[in-house]
Design a protein around this motif. Structure first.
Motif, PDB file in Angstrom:
ATOM      1  N   ILE A  76       6.453   7.602   4.760  1.00 33.68           N
ATOM      2  CA  ILE A  76       7.119   7.605   3.461  1.00 33.68           C
ATOM      3  C   ILE A  76       7.294   6.159   3.021  1.00 33.68           C
ATOM      4  O   ILE A  76       7.281   5.241   3.834  1.00 33.68           O
ATOM      5  CB  ILE A  76       8.492   8.323   3.498  1.00 33.68           C
ATOM      6  CG1 ILE A  76       9.425   7.657   4.507  1.00 33.68           C
ATOM      7  CG2 ILE A  76       8.316   9.798   3.807  1.00 33.68           C
ATOM      8  CD1 ILE A  76      10.846   8.183   4.455  1.00 33.68           C
ATOM      9  N   GLU A  77       7.435   5.972   1.718  1.00 31.11           N
ATOM     10  CA  GLU A  77       7.728   4.645   1.192  1.00 31.11           C
ATOM     11  C   GLU A  77       9.214   4.588   0.844  1.00 31.11           C
ATOM     12  O   GLU A  77       9.729   5.452   0.145  1.00 31.11           O
ATOM     13  CB  GLU A  77       6.880   4.340  -0.034  1.00 31.11           C
ATOM     14  CG  GLU A  77       5.445   4.095   0.309  1.00 31.11           C
ATOM     15  CD  GLU A  77       4.622   3.634  -0.882  1.00 31.11           C
ATOM     16  OE1 GLU A  77       5.102   3.721  -2.027  1.00 31.11           O
ATOM     17  OE2 GLU A  77       3.486   3.191  -0.667  1.00 31.11           O
ATOM     18  N   VAL A  78       9.893   3.545   1.337  1.00 32.89           N
ATOM     19  CA  VAL A  78      11.331   3.396   1.141  1.00 32.89           C
ATOM     20  C   VAL A  78      11.575   2.193   0.246  1.00 32.89           C
ATOM     21  O   VAL A  78      11.078   1.093   0.516  1.00 32.89           O
ATOM     22  CB  VAL A  78      12.047   3.213   2.504  1.00 32.89           C
ATOM     23  CG1 VAL A  78      13.530   3.006   2.296  1.00 32.89           C
ATOM     24  CG2 VAL A  78      11.774   4.403   3.400  1.00 32.89           C
ATOM     25  N   GLN A  79      12.333   2.409  -0.820  1.00 31.65           N
ATOM     26  CA  GLN A  79      12.683   1.330  -1.741  1.00 31.65           C
ATOM     27  C   GLN A  79      13.874   0.556  -1.185  1.00 31.65           C
ATOM     28  O   GLN A  79      14.809   1.147  -0.660  1.00 31.65           O
ATOM     29  CB  GLN A  79      13.055   1.918  -3.114  1.00 31.65           C
ATOM     30  CG  GLN A  79      13.458   0.901  -4.139  1.00 31.65           C
ATOM     31  CD  GLN A  79      12.284   0.050  -4.587  1.00 31.65           C
ATOM     32  OE1 GLN A  79      11.198   0.561  -4.844  1.00 31.65           O
ATOM     33  NE2 GLN A  79      12.475  -1.247  -4.659  1.00 31.65           N
TER      34      GLN A  79
ATOM     35  N   ARG B  72      10.318  -5.029  -2.527  1.00 30.72           N
ATOM     36  CA  ARG B  72       9.056  -4.377  -2.245  1.00 30.72           C
ATOM     37  C   ARG B  72       9.295  -3.102  -1.426  1.00 30.72           C
ATOM     38  O   ARG B  72      10.173  -3.073  -0.559  1.00 30.72           O
ATOM     39  CB  ARG B  72       8.191  -5.340  -1.456  1.00 30.72           C
ATOM     40  CG  ARG B  72       6.778  -4.968  -1.415  1.00 30.72           C
ATOM     41  CD  ARG B  72       5.976  -6.079  -0.810  1.00 30.72           C
ATOM     42  NE  ARG B  72       4.631  -5.608  -0.727  1.00 30.72           N
ATOM     43  CZ  ARG B  72       3.616  -6.327  -0.412  1.00 30.72           C
ATOM     44  NH1 ARG B  72       3.788  -7.595  -0.130  1.00 30.72           N
ATOM     45  NH2 ARG B  72       2.419  -5.816  -0.362  1.00 30.72           N
ATOM     46  N   LYS B  73       8.520  -2.045  -1.693  1.00 26.81           N
ATOM     47  CA  LYS B  73       8.636  -0.808  -0.926  1.00 26.81           C
ATOM     48  C   LYS B  73       8.082  -1.034   0.475  1.00 26.81           C
ATOM     49  O   LYS B  73       7.104  -1.739   0.669  1.00 26.81           O
ATOM     50  CB  LYS B  73       7.885   0.324  -1.598  1.00 26.81           C
ATOM     51  CG  LYS B  73       8.529   0.792  -2.876  1.00 26.81           C
ATOM     52  CD  LYS B  73       7.781   1.963  -3.452  1.00 26.81           C
ATOM     53  CE  LYS B  73       8.453   2.435  -4.734  1.00 26.81           C
ATOM     54  NZ  LYS B  73       7.745   3.580  -5.318  1.00 26.81           N
ATOM     55  N   THR B  74       8.729  -0.403   1.458  1.00 28.58           N
ATOM     56  CA  THR B  74       8.316  -0.507   2.848  1.00 28.58           C
ATOM     57  C   THR B  74       7.799   0.844   3.316  1.00 28.58           C
ATOM     58  O   THR B  74       8.422   1.880   3.063  1.00 28.58           O
ATOM     59  CB  THR B  74       9.518  -0.932   3.725  1.00 28.58           C
ATOM     60  OG1 THR B  74      10.061  -2.135   3.214  1.00 28.58           O
ATOM     61  CG2 THR B  74       9.101  -1.119   5.166  1.00 28.58           C
ATOM     62  N   ARG B  75       6.678   0.851   4.018  1.00 23.44           N
ATOM     63  CA  ARG B  75       6.116   2.083   4.560  1.00 23.44           C
ATOM     64  C   ARG B  75       6.717   2.331   5.944  1.00 23.44           C
ATOM     65  O   ARG B  75       6.701   1.455   6.799  1.00 23.44           O
ATOM     66  CB  ARG B  75       4.606   1.971   4.658  1.00 23.44           C
ATOM     67  CG  ARG B  75       3.961   3.273   5.097  1.00 23.44           C
ATOM     68  CD  ARG B  75       2.474   3.164   5.113  1.00 23.44           C
ATOM     69  NE  ARG B  75       1.987   3.226   3.747  1.00 23.44           N
ATOM     70  CZ  ARG B  75       0.711   3.371   3.412  1.00 23.44           C
ATOM     71  NH1 ARG B  75      -0.204   3.439   4.345  1.00 23.44           N
ATOM     72  NH2 ARG B  75       0.344   3.432   2.164  1.00 23.44           N
TER      73      ARG B  75
END
Length: 124
Positions: A4-7, A14-17
């Motif tokens: 999932i991508e976490v804001q 930046r979004k983190t995977r």
């Protein structure tokens, strides 16, 4: 395994995977709807889902529905297709007030998943 991508806290971060795994432990039943060569069926599922990330593991209640069909070329060989949908209750809260009658309010936060499978049938 999935991700999932976490804001971050700010919209400018930046979004983190994040890698996660989802496991289901379910029980249920299947009902065939006819006995023709293409046998349609429906089913219901009930159980637990385990969501595991790098730092956290959660186990939640899950219900599901399934539908599909079995197609037989002969008595011993066939094809099965199956679609399933799962609803996991992520959070549930509620309140009730009674005074000459009762009012109940529930707040449910679900997560939905779906999968599709196909496979060969070998009958003996």
């Amino acid at each position: 395994r999935s991700w999932i991508e976490v804001q971050g806290p700010s919209l400018f971060d930046r979004k983190t995977r994040v890698d996660i795994s989802v496991d289901h432990l379910m029980v249920g039943g299947v009902q065939e709807l006819d006995s023709a060569p293409g046998r349609a069926f429906i089913g219901g599922l009930f159980g637990l889902s385990r969501y595991a990330g790098p730092d956290e593991v959660d186990v939640r209640l899950t219900i599901g529905l399934s539908a599909g069909a079995k197609f037989f070329a002969n008595r011993h060989l066939g094809l099965r297709i199956d679609a399933r949908g799962y609803m996991t209750i992520v959070s549930l809260s509620g309140t009730a007030v009674c005074s000459g009658g009762c009012v109940v309010a529930l707040n449910v936060n679900p997560a939905f998943q779906a999968d599709f499978t196909a496979g060969l049938i070998f009958a003996f």
